[in-house]
Design a protein around this motif. Structure first.
Motif, short mmCIF file in Angstrom:
data_model
loop_
_atom_site.label_atom_id
_atom_site.label_comp_id
_atom_site.label_asym_id
_atom_site.label_seq_id
_atom_site.Cartn_x
_atom_site.Cartn_y
_atom_site.Cartn_z
N GLN A 53 3.62 4.74 -9.18
CA GLN A 53 3.22 3.62 -8.32
C GLN A 53 2.43 4.05 -7.09
N PHE A 54 1.37 4.80 -7.30
CA PHE A 54 0.52 5.14 -6.16
C PHE A 54 -0.37 3.94 -5.85
N ASP A 55 0.15 3.02 -5.01
CA ASP A 55 -0.56 1.77 -4.80
C ASP A 55 -1.63 1.88 -3.74
N SER A 56 -1.72 3.01 -3.05
CA SER A 56 -2.66 3.07 -1.94
C SER A 56 -3.46 4.38 -1.96
N LEU A 57 -4.77 4.23 -1.80
CA LEU A 57 -5.62 5.41 -1.63
C LEU A 57 -5.83 5.57 -0.13
N THR A 58 -5.18 6.60 0.42
CA THR A 58 -5.27 6.75 1.87
C THR A 58 -6.65 7.21 2.29
N GLY A 83 -23.03 26.50 -7.44
CA GLY A 83 -21.82 26.21 -6.68
C GLY A 83 -21.32 24.80 -6.93
N THR A 84 -20.39 24.38 -6.08
CA THR A 84 -19.72 23.09 -6.34
C THR A 84 -19.68 22.22 -5.09
N LEU A 85 -19.51 20.94 -5.34
CA LEU A 85 -19.08 19.99 -4.33
C LEU A 85 -17.70 19.51 -4.79
N SER A 86 -16.88 19.07 -3.86
CA SER A 86 -15.58 18.59 -4.31
C SER A 86 -15.24 17.27 -3.65
N VAL A 87 -14.37 16.53 -4.33
CA VAL A 87 -13.87 15.27 -3.79
C VAL A 87 -12.35 15.36 -3.76
N VAL A 88 -11.78 14.98 -2.62
CA VAL A 88 -10.34 15.06 -2.46
C VAL A 88 -9.78 13.65 -2.29
N TYR A 89 -8.77 13.33 -3.09
CA TYR A 89 -8.14 12.01 -3.03
C TYR A 89 -6.74 12.17 -2.45
N HIS A 90 -6.48 11.50 -1.35
CA HIS A 90 -5.11 11.47 -0.83
C HIS A 90 -4.48 10.15 -1.24
N LEU A 91 -3.48 10.27 -2.09
CA LEU A 91 -2.83 9.06 -2.60
C LEU A 91 -1.46 8.93 -1.98
N GLU A 92 -1.00 7.69 -1.95
CA GLU A 92 0.32 7.47 -1.39
C GLU A 92 0.95 6.26 -2.07
N SER A 93 2.24 6.34 -2.27
CA SER A 93 2.97 5.19 -2.77
C SER A 93 3.76 4.59 -1.63
N MET A 94 3.40 3.36 -1.27
CA MET A 94 4.11 2.74 -0.15
C MET A 94 5.50 2.27 -0.56
N THR A 115 -16.02 6.63 -10.85
CA THR A 115 -15.57 5.89 -9.68
C THR A 115 -14.12 5.45 -9.83
N VAL A 116 -13.43 5.31 -8.69
CA VAL A 116 -12.09 4.74 -8.74
C VAL A 116 -12.07 3.42 -7.98
N SER A 117 -13.26 2.85 -7.73
CA SER A 117 -13.31 1.65 -6.88
C SER A 117 -12.67 0.44 -7.55
N ARG A 118 -12.48 0.49 -8.87
CA ARG A 118 -11.78 -0.63 -9.48
C ARG A 118 -10.28 -0.46 -9.41
N VAL A 119 -9.84 0.77 -9.23
CA VAL A 119 -8.41 1.01 -9.11
C VAL A 119 -7.94 0.60 -7.72
N TRP A 120 -8.61 1.14 -6.70
CA TRP A 120 -8.29 0.77 -5.32
C TRP A 120 -9.57 0.21 -4.69
N TYR B 213 -6.66 -2.71 -0.64
CA TYR B 213 -7.81 -2.39 0.21
C TYR B 213 -7.49 -1.29 1.22
N GLY B 214 -6.26 -0.78 1.19
CA GLY B 214 -5.91 0.30 2.11
C GLY B 214 -5.79 -0.15 3.55
N ILE B 215 -5.54 -1.44 3.77
CA ILE B 215 -5.39 -1.96 5.12
C ILE B 215 -4.14 -1.34 5.75
#
Lengths: 176, 370, 356
Positions: A53-58, A83-94, A115-120, B213-215
């Motif tokens: 239940q990671f409902d929030s992308l911090t 070389g590389t570029l990287s993307v870091v996702y900090h997730l949190e379950s409230m 993309t994860v824009s449909r998830v969060w 929305y991460g509010i």
């Protein structure tokens, strides 16, 4: 509450090769590396699974790892090849109050990530910023435009380590 | 048949109530909003790029300029992040002073939010009452560190100055007077019939989409979730204080409407008063500079550390490669993320409601654009 | 009386008419200057500030200095405006509010025109202001101005209906549309004022009293809306529409709008005072009659009229700096769903009382 190790085990079982490794050597944060093109599926799973239940992308942040080969150009400036570029996702379950850090590496020459824009929903603007600043292309993003820089900025991506300011922008002198 | 078409109205970058240089592209059907497109970046100052060229202590003045209405909280967030990276334990007195300063700053920031919200709705007078009291907070800060807006006060591992003489008494006097101001604001604005008509049931943000929305911050709490970093992920010494976390109850409409978001800030000011009073009573004597590191050079690694800002969750993601300069500093700006929900909230409302909704989200463009 | 005096002095009607017609102007301009200063002072003291303090004693010359500044300012006309309409609009708006003064009796000695349709004329002529506002909004070629103008037109026209109904209520009691006659109807002391039932004898007066009070409340609310003051200032709602229909105006043309606004404020206050608060009559009787100087009476009447007008202007300011602003749909709801039905019922009851 689940620790990163437990979550890594669950992900590894479910996604197999797409989940690369658990990185606990970095001080302060344990990071799970995943493959760039399967990040959407993993995130859907992380959000909707009953145990996670990671409902929030911090925070979604993009980095220029600056680990390629350093090439000196004719005019004396340097540039990175490979070389590389990287993307870091900090997730949190409230609800369950646990956190997770995902990381993906993508090639500098052709940085493509799902993309994860449909998830969060908040990932929409985060990804636009990552595209704007580092130049990572988020596949299937609904509206991938620049967000902080002018829409017609052609001089590249400012937060890359080898970024150079242009001389002029619309006839205005840029370096001051 | 009459031929009708949609009209595009540019709100901003110069507009009295976009709270800075925000441009909203409104697509309108008469006065009804069909779509809102925010355009950002007019205040982009390359904060993150600057950070990569500076040593850790040098970044603090730039951190002030993120959310310039809550500089103390920004400094607190940054200092806490770097201290966690360095494993520094700061002295007790420093912790207490930091908490007092942050909470005073929270009151000041909420005062601006509440006051300008009054202006957005058309009531001018509460704004000046709010600013009168904010002025006293700024004077307290000025006495402490010499600056009124951008302090450079909270340093990594310590503070730049100790508290000035008589600070405790003056703060207590201020808090005593300020309690009366809150009653006044409630009479004049919060329970005003016209104000309630304008804000209740407008821009309702339900909990599910708020989380999606991460509010964070007051906006999330107004939607009904008891979530406060000060309680849920404690930093500094917040776990020692007794305070409540107000949540939106939908007293005059649905939970999570503009009135809830507004009133939550008024309630939070009351809680901040409680924290400051406790901190002032417990304030220990002691040294403030003993933990200041000679040289800030964190080990290789990365950290994401967050604090509760007046606007929401302010996070700093710092990547260190073991140098004097950070390799990458990424801010999680609460205003930026809270603003992204605006388009969703405005659909179907009137032009006047856009102003009401934008004001209730309470953004600071310095932080949105960085 | 003043008109006859002037006619005798110059031996002709034409010059006398001109001078007599210009007299309200000599009143409006100083009044507007004073009202702007008063507004700033009232708002300042309500907000724990001092307001203008530098120019003159407590800043009383501040607005004069402001007007001097406005006269010297560059007159900016944006390229894409409709020049003709853009230039006519402020004049038309000012004309509308100025023309209303023609039928307002300032004292028993002076009225611009004592026509029998006085109050009807005022209502009609102040409708001209809407045309000016619409012109300004359209000619500015600015979307905010257009929104302001359209809102304003809708608002002023809607709120004229409750105003007129309440005026009719008073007219039914008095039996005349002439404002001088309305004033003379409330002649003696303040208990003869219309708000206390007028100079009607017996039990009828007591029955009328509550309905007159309701009428007063309605006409005061709708007069606020007609002059676009808070809480009904949505046509120029600062936080939404920047400045509404006069966004694009600057310098003297802006000053015209400003002048018109304050003139209008006084005009509606004067109408309210005339209809409900005895017009130019003193509440306590006249000093002139007491000491036997009859020429003093008209001057006293002018004084009382001004005091009453300024009192209502002051209340308008008081409300402005206290209340938030309504939304455009709420404004229309208030007018059509509450004020108009109440005013109608009120009118019917008063008419019934008068018939019985």
């Amino acid at each position: 509450m689940k620790s990163s190790e437990e979550i890594f085990a669950i992900l590894k079982e479910k996604f197999g090769d797409a989940v690369l490794q658990l990185n606990t050597k970095l001080p302060k944060e344990a990071v799970i590396d995943v493959a760039p093109l399967s990040v959407t599926d993993i995130c859907w799973f992380l959000r909707d699974n009953e145990e996670l239940q990671f409902d929030s992308l911090t925070l979604l942040s993009a980095l220029d790892d600056a680990n390629g080969e350093k090439v000196t150009l004719e005019d004396g400036t340097t540039e990175f090849k490979g070389g590389t570029l990287s993307v870091v996702y900090h997730l949190e379950s409230m609800k369950l109050k646990h956190k997770l850090v995902l990381r993906i590496f993508t090639e500098r020459e052709n940085p493509e990530v799902e993309t994860v824009s449909r998830v969060w929903a908040c990932a929409d603007w985060h990804e636009r910023e990552a595209y704007d600043m580092i130049g990572i292309k988020f596949l299937n993003h609904p509206d991938l435009r620049r967000i902080l820089m002018p829409y017609d900025w052609e001089a590249g991506y400012p937060l890359r380590k080898d970024y150079k300011n242009p001389e002029f922008y619309h006839g205005m002198k840029v370096p001051y | 048949m009459l031929k009708t078409e949609q009209m595009v109205l540019n709100m901003g970058p110069q507009h009295p109530s976009t709270h800075g240089v925000l441009r909203l592209e409104l697509e309108l059907e008469g006065e009804i909003i069909v779509n809102v497109k925010p355009h950002l970046g007019y205040l982009h100052r390359c904060f993150e790029k600057h950070c990569e060229a500076m040593t850790y202590p040098q970044i603090i003045p730039y951190v002030d300029r993120l959310d310039y209405l809550a500089s103390m909280n920004n400094e607190m967030g940054y200092a806490v992040a770097v201290e966690r990276l360095l494993d520094i334990k700061v002295p007790e007195r420093v912790e207490y002073i930091r908490v007092i300063m942050s909470e005073l700053q929270r009151i000041a920031s909420h005062l601006v939010a509440v006051g300008t919200y009054g202006i957005d709705i058309g009531a001018f007078t509460p704004f000046l009452y709010c600013f009168r009291d904010r002025e006293r907070i700024l004077s307290l800060f000025e006495k402490t560190c010499g600056a009124r807006l951008l302090y450079n006060y909270i340093w990594i591992g310590g503070l730049s100055h100790d508290l000035p003489l008589n600070f405790v008494n003056e703060t207590k006097d201020f808090l005593k007077d300020f309690k009366k101001t809150i009653v006044e604001i409630n009479d004049l604005l919060s329970y005003n019939k016209i104000f309630i008509e304008r804000t209740a049931n407008v821009g309702v943000l339900n909990l599910e989409s708020a989380i999606n929305y991460g509010i964070t911050g007051p906006n999330l709490r107004a939607s009904g979730l008891k979530w406060d970093i000060r309680r849920d992920d404690p930093y500094s010494i917040y776990d020692r204080f007794d305070f409540e976390i107000p949540v939106g109850k939908g007293l005059h409409g649905q939970v999570g409407d503009c009135w809830d978001r507004y009133f939550l800030r008024v309630q939070e000011m009351e809680q901040s008063i409680r924290i400051i009073e406790q901190a002032l009573d417990q304030l220990p004597e002691g040294e403030i500079t003993s933990a200041l590191p000679k040289r800030v050079k964190p080990p290789e690694g990365q950290i994401y550390s967050r604090v509760e800002n007046p606007k929401g969750e302010l996070g700093f993601f710092i990547v260190s490669k073991g140098q004097l300069q950070p390799f990458r500093v990424k801010v999680r700006p609460p205003s930026f993320i809270n603003l992204s929900v605006l388009g969703e909230l405005c659909k179907g409302h009137l032009i006047a409601d856009v102003v009401a909704i934008l004001g209730s989200i309470d953004i600071v463009l310095g932080e949105v654009d960085r | 009386m003043i008109y006859e005096f002037l006619a005798n002095l110059f031996g002709g009607d034409v010059i006398a008419s001109f001078i007599s017609g210009a007299l309200p102007f000599a009143f409006i301009v100083p009044f507007a200057l004073f009202a702007v200063w008063l507004e700033r002072k009232v708002s300042a003291h309500m907000q724990d500030r001092l307001g203008p303090m530098r120019v003159g004693y407590h800043g009383w010359m501040q607005t004069i200095a402001d007007i001097l500044k406005l006269i010297q300012k560059e007159d900016i006309t944006a390229t894409d405006t409709d020049k003709k309409l853009f230039n006519i609009a402020p004049v038309l708006v000012f004309m509308g509010s100025y023309a209303a003064f023609a039928a307002i009796p300032f004292s028993s000695a002076y009225i611009g025109s004592g026509i029998d349709l006085g109050i009807l004329y005022i209502v009609a002529v102040s409708g001209l202001v809407v045309a000016g506002i619409l012109m300004a909004g359209w000619a500015s070629n600015n979307k905010y101005s257009l929104y302001g103008a359209v809102r304003s037109a809708a608002q002023v026209i809607s709120y004229e209906i409750p105003t007129v109904i309440v005026i009719l209520t008073v007219v039914v009691v008095v039996g005349s549309l002439n404002l001088t006659k309305v004033t003379e109807f409330q002649t003696n002391r303040f208990w003869d004022w219309m708000i206390f039932g007028g100079s009607i004898a017996g039990i009828k007066k007591l029955i009328l009293l509550p309905f007159m009070f309701i009428g007063f409340i309605i006409i005061y609310i709708s007069s606020l809306a007609e002059v676009n003051r808070t809480p009904f200032d949505i046509p120029e709602a600062e936080s939404e529409l920047v400045a509404g229909y006069h966004t694009e105006y600057s310098g003297m043309k802006f000053a015209m709008f400003f002048l018109a606004e304050y003139a209008n404020m006084f005009a509606v206050s004067a109408v309210v005072a005339t209809l409900f608060f005895g017009g130019y009559h003193s509440p306590f009787g006249y000093l002139g009659n007491l000491i036997g100087l009859t020429w003093l009476v008209p001057i006293e009447q002018f004084f009382w009229f001004t005091v009453k007008g300024i009192f209502f202007v002051f209340v308008q300011m008081w409300l402005r700096w206290t209340l938030p602003r309504l939304r455009v749909d709420q404004l229309m709801t208030l007018c059509w769903k509450y004020l108009i039905p109440i005013a109608f019922v009120n009118f019917l009851i008063v008419a019934l009382i008068m018939v019985l």
